[in-house]
Scaffold this motif. Sequence first.
Motif, mmCIF file in Angstrom:
data_model
loop_
_atom_site.group_PDB
_atom_site.id
_atom_site.type_symbol
_atom_site.label_atom_id
_atom_site.label_comp_id
_atom_site.label_asym_id
_atom_site.label_seq_id
_atom_site.Cartn_x
_atom_site.Cartn_y
_atom_site.Cartn_z
ATOM 1 N N UNK A 63 0.810 -1.219 0.000
ATOM 2 C CA UNK A 63 0.000 0.000 0.000
ATOM 3 C C UNK A 63 0.846 1.272 0.000
ATOM 4 N N UNK A 64 2.157 1.127 0.230
ATOM 5 C CA UNK A 64 3.038 2.294 0.145
ATOM 6 C C UNK A 64 3.488 2.559 -1.287
ATOM 7 N N UNK A 65 3.197 1.632 -2.212
ATOM 8 C CA UNK A 65 3.529 1.819 -3.625
ATOM 9 C C UNK A 65 2.435 2.678 -4.260
ATOM 10 N N UNK A 66 2.767 3.830 -4.832
ATOM 11 C CA UNK A 66 1.724 4.751 -5.329
ATOM 12 C C UNK A 66 0.732 4.103 -6.280
ATOM 13 N N UNK A 67 1.196 3.292 -7.231
ATOM 14 C CA UNK A 67 0.280 2.701 -8.208
ATOM 15 C C UNK A 67 -0.703 1.737 -7.569
ATOM 16 N N UNK A 105 9.146 -5.532 -5.500
ATOM 17 C CA UNK A 105 8.022 -5.508 -6.427
ATOM 18 C C UNK A 105 8.519 -6.112 -7.732
ATOM 19 N N UNK A 106 7.906 -7.218 -8.145
ATOM 20 C CA UNK A 106 8.409 -8.032 -9.247
ATOM 21 C C UNK A 106 7.384 -8.049 -10.375
ATOM 22 N N UNK A 107 7.865 -7.921 -11.605
ATOM 23 C CA UNK A 107 6.985 -7.972 -12.774
ATOM 24 C C UNK A 107 7.628 -8.843 -13.849
#
Length: 315
Positions: free
Chosen positions: A24-28, A183-185
């Motif tokens: 939840x700290x990630x803006x997106x 955060x992994x994509x």
Amino acid sequence: MPGVPPTRFVFLGPEGTFSEQALKSVPAADRGVLTAARSVPECLDAVRGGDADAALVPLENSIGGQVGVTLDELAGGEPLMITREVVLPVQFVLAARDARPLDAIRSIAAHPQAGIQCRDWLRTHTPGASVVDVLSNATAAIGAAEGEFDAAVCAQIGAERYRLHILAKDIADNPDAMTRFALVSRPGPPPPPTGDDLTTLAVYISHDRVGALLAVLTELSVRGINLTRIESRPTGERLGRYVFFLDCGGHVADLQMGEALQALRRICADVRFLGSYPRADIHAEPPPRPAPGLSDADFADAAAWLRRIRGGETG
């Protein structure tokens, strides 16, 4: 698609964990759909299979060390890429269904790592209670909410999610404990360099070569690349075979990092690029200044000088 912000996120659940709090700290993520998964492999498989755009998974804890299952999953299977790190202070609370004196508590649910990190506080303030291991901090909160346990050691987000009364805050024995998440994509162009970045690699050394690991470290050192973390994990082939995970200061777009990666590719059995991404602001110290001759500008100047010589100029 490259350049398209993620909208579907998966995190290590259940709901009410530090992983959800970190995500939840990630803006997106504020504008996205967040889904809890049961395990780290399930998180990453959701990204690999296209069911999620990005997954937030734990990498390491300042007390408990590396999260082996995450490193193993990143080193094997279809490639994935770290695009961001999140460093979260680990602040535990003791919570129950209602307000009650601490000396009346007889059972406390806690994840094993949480129990270890709060052991001294619990011994001092709840000496009559037994601590019962559960699968996650959120599971502990659920157990207390359902009356299975008198209280739970959990994250504040978990206590709030399951409507628990917070009996005590900041109960960890080490107030400076932190957990680092990734955060992994799916693979794509890395985020642009910021001047304060990390590059993560999984390196397989050549075991039939004496000094193979030293050679890896030398290729980084001679180019002024700061190694901020090195961890080893068994490959599963046989005893003595390891993959080394390296966090290096710098970005793949930097000239010295590019040179180093080419060198590692030449001398290692295999190298898996796991991402270049901005360092989290919470890191205590700024990156060290490069030694004379080892800045990106120095590498660019040297490369231009060599091109002039090859082109017939006198230098």
